[in-house]
Every structure is written in structure tokens, then in C-alpha cells.
Motif scaffolding. Structure first.
Motif, short mmCIF file in Angstrom:
data_model
loop_
_atom_site.label_atom_id
_atom_site.label_comp_id
_atom_site.label_asym_id
_atom_site.label_seq_id
_atom_site.Cartn_x
_atom_site.Cartn_y
_atom_site.Cartn_z
N ARG A 72 73.13 16.89 -41.45
CA ARG A 72 73.41 15.61 -40.82
C ARG A 72 72.94 15.68 -39.38
N VAL A 73 72.17 14.70 -38.95
CA VAL A 73 71.69 14.63 -37.58
C VAL A 73 72.53 13.60 -36.84
N CYS A 74 73.05 14.01 -35.67
CA CYS A 74 73.91 13.15 -34.87
C CYS A 74 73.41 13.09 -33.44
N VAL A 75 73.85 12.07 -32.74
CA VAL A 75 73.58 11.91 -31.31
C VAL A 75 74.90 11.68 -30.60
N ARG A 76 74.99 12.15 -29.36
CA ARG A 76 76.22 12.00 -28.59
C ARG A 76 75.87 11.71 -27.14
N GLY A 77 76.72 10.92 -26.50
CA GLY A 77 76.54 10.57 -25.09
C GLY A 77 77.45 11.40 -24.20
N ILE A 78 76.89 11.88 -23.10
CA ILE A 78 77.67 12.58 -22.08
C ILE A 78 77.87 11.61 -20.92
N VAL A 79 79.06 11.04 -20.86
CA VAL A 79 79.44 10.12 -19.78
C VAL A 79 80.36 10.93 -18.87
N TYR A 80 79.93 11.18 -17.65
CA TYR A 80 80.64 12.09 -16.75
C TYR A 80 80.88 11.40 -15.42
N SER A 101 91.05 20.61 -21.73
CA SER A 101 91.33 19.86 -22.95
C SER A 101 90.68 20.54 -24.15
N ASN A 102 91.21 20.26 -25.31
CA ASN A 102 90.64 20.76 -26.56
C ASN A 102 89.51 19.84 -26.97
N ILE A 103 88.29 20.17 -26.52
CA ILE A 103 87.13 19.33 -26.78
C ILE A 103 86.09 20.11 -27.56
N TYR A 104 85.43 19.41 -28.46
CA TYR A 104 84.31 19.97 -29.21
C TYR A 104 83.04 19.24 -28.81
N PRO A 105 81.95 19.95 -28.69
CA PRO A 105 81.80 21.39 -28.88
C PRO A 105 82.46 22.16 -27.74
N THR A 106 82.92 23.37 -28.06
CA THR A 106 83.69 24.15 -27.11
C THR A 106 82.89 24.57 -25.88
N PHE A 107 81.56 24.61 -25.97
CA PHE A 107 80.79 24.99 -24.78
C PHE A 107 81.00 24.01 -23.64
N LEU A 108 81.44 22.78 -23.93
CA LEU A 108 81.70 21.80 -22.87
C LEU A 108 82.86 22.23 -21.97
N GLN A 109 83.71 23.14 -22.47
CA GLN A 109 84.83 23.64 -21.68
C GLN A 109 84.40 24.63 -20.61
N SER A 110 83.26 25.27 -20.78
CA SER A 110 82.90 26.37 -19.88
C SER A 110 81.61 26.17 -19.09
N ILE A 111 80.80 25.19 -19.42
CA ILE A 111 79.54 25.03 -18.68
C ILE A 111 79.75 24.14 -17.46
N ASP A 112 78.81 24.20 -16.54
CA ASP A 112 78.81 23.35 -15.34
C ASP A 112 78.03 22.08 -15.67
N ILE A 113 78.75 21.06 -16.15
CA ILE A 113 78.11 19.81 -16.58
C ILE A 113 77.36 19.16 -15.42
N ASP A 114 77.92 19.24 -14.21
CA ASP A 114 77.26 18.65 -13.04
C ASP A 114 75.84 19.18 -12.88
N SER A 115 75.65 20.49 -13.08
CA SER A 115 74.33 21.08 -12.87
C SER A 115 73.32 20.58 -13.91
N TYR A 116 73.78 20.30 -15.12
CA TYR A 116 72.87 19.75 -16.13
C TYR A 116 72.51 18.31 -15.81
N LEU A 117 73.49 17.54 -15.35
CA LEU A 117 73.23 16.15 -15.01
C LEU A 117 72.33 16.01 -13.79
N ALA A 118 72.39 16.99 -12.88
CA ALA A 118 71.56 16.96 -11.67
C ALA A 118 70.10 17.27 -11.98
#
Length: 167
Positions: free
Chosen positions: A11-19, A130-147
Motif C-alpha cells: 500500500r502506498v500512502c502520503v502524509r503531510g507534516i504540518v509543523y 507523545s505516542n506518534i507513528y512513525p516513531t522516528f518523528l519522536q527523535s529527529i529534528d523536524i525543524d532542520s528538515y523543514l529548513a
């Protein structure tokens, strides 16, 4: 290393990162009894046959939030084994930046086509606590990816460790 059958159903899915302000927009899905599943995920869903990824994300974000997204860069790709309710053996998810986070501060699930039928809530949460999936979202620096400047993160949960792909 776990193996996927040669003729697996992916199954192919898409997801939005709203930060916004250090928090990520996430939804708590409901089970068949109408109860929360106890975890969060980012808005999105399955890509229809022959539908392109960006069009699918545009459609899914509107179905689940009622808000039209401004879709930015591809940030993450996740691949994982799954025996979910869609009959798949594996999922492949593409996560894109959503560039209009201010538009998502107030979501009325009763005004969406999928909201109340699929979700208990859709709100900004702290991904680190928070208990969020995928779990890598708990430990990465989201700001650096968005920048920008970070390679697309490819996370593989099929038995090998996560890897990154240089842009």
C-alpha cells in the motif's frame, strides 16, 4: 532480516507534516468500536491507482482536515511490514512538508468528509513526548528538515536500520 513475499501487496500512502511552534499536527484514529487507538499519526492516506503523490496528498489533507494544503518538499520515506485492515503486507509512505501551518490551527472534524468517521481528534502535539507513528518523528529534528539542506530520510522497518538518501 525479515523478508517480504515476492508477490506482497504494498500500500502506498502520503502524509503531510504540518509543523508550528515546535508541535506537529497529528490525528488519533478510532478503532471499529469508535474508541481511540492510543497513538497519533500525521494526516494522510492511501494513493489511488494511477494517482500521483502530490495530488493524493492534496486530496487526503482536504478529506481529513477540510483545509487546502500548500505542499512543499519531500522530507521522509518510510517502509514497513503491515498486516493492516487494507489487506496489505507492507506499506510505503511519503511525507511532505505542508507550507501553510497557520491555516491548521482550528480544525472542525464535523466539517470534513472523513473526520468524525475515522478520527477521535486532530490537533497539534509535541512529537517528542507523545505516542506518534512513525516513531522516528519522536527523535529527529523536524525543524532542520523543514529548513532544507537535510537529505530525505528513508526509514526502513523491514529488518534493516534506517538510512538516508542524499538529495
Amino acid at each position: 532480516m525479515s523478508q517480504i513475499e515476492p508477490h506482497s501487496n504494498r500500500r502506498v500512502c502520503v502524509r503531510g507534516i504540518v509543523y508550528k511552534d515546535g508541535q506537529i499536527l497529528a490525528q488519533e484514529l478510532i478503532n471499529s468500536k469508535g474508541e481511540g487507538r492510543g497513538f497519533y499519526c500525521t494526516p494522510g492516506g492511501g494513493v489511488d491507482p494511477k494517482e500521483d503523490l502530490v495530488s493524493a496528498l492534496h486530496r487526503e489533507m482536504i478529506e481529513e482536515t477540510g483545509i487546502e494544503p500548500v505542499i512543499g518538499d519531500l522530507l521522509f520515506v518510510q517502509q514497513f511490514a503491515d498486516t493492516g485492515n487494507h489487506g496489505e503486507d507492507e506499506q510505503l509512505e511519503f511525507f511532505f512538508a505542508i507550507q501553510n501551518p497557520d491555516d491548521y490551527t482550528s480544525i472542525d472534524l464535523s466539517q470534513t468528509t472523513h473526520g468524525l468517521a475515522e478520527m477521535l481528534s486532530c490537533e497539534f502535539i509535541d512529537a517528542k513526548t507523545s505516542n506518534i507513528y512513525p516513531t522516528f518523528l519522536q527523535s529527529i529534528d523536524i525543524d532542520s528538515y523543514l529548513a532544507g539542506g537535510q537529505p530525505v530520510l528513508i526509514w526502513n522497518e523491514l529488518g534493516s536500520i534506517g538510512t538516508t538518501l542524499v538529495q
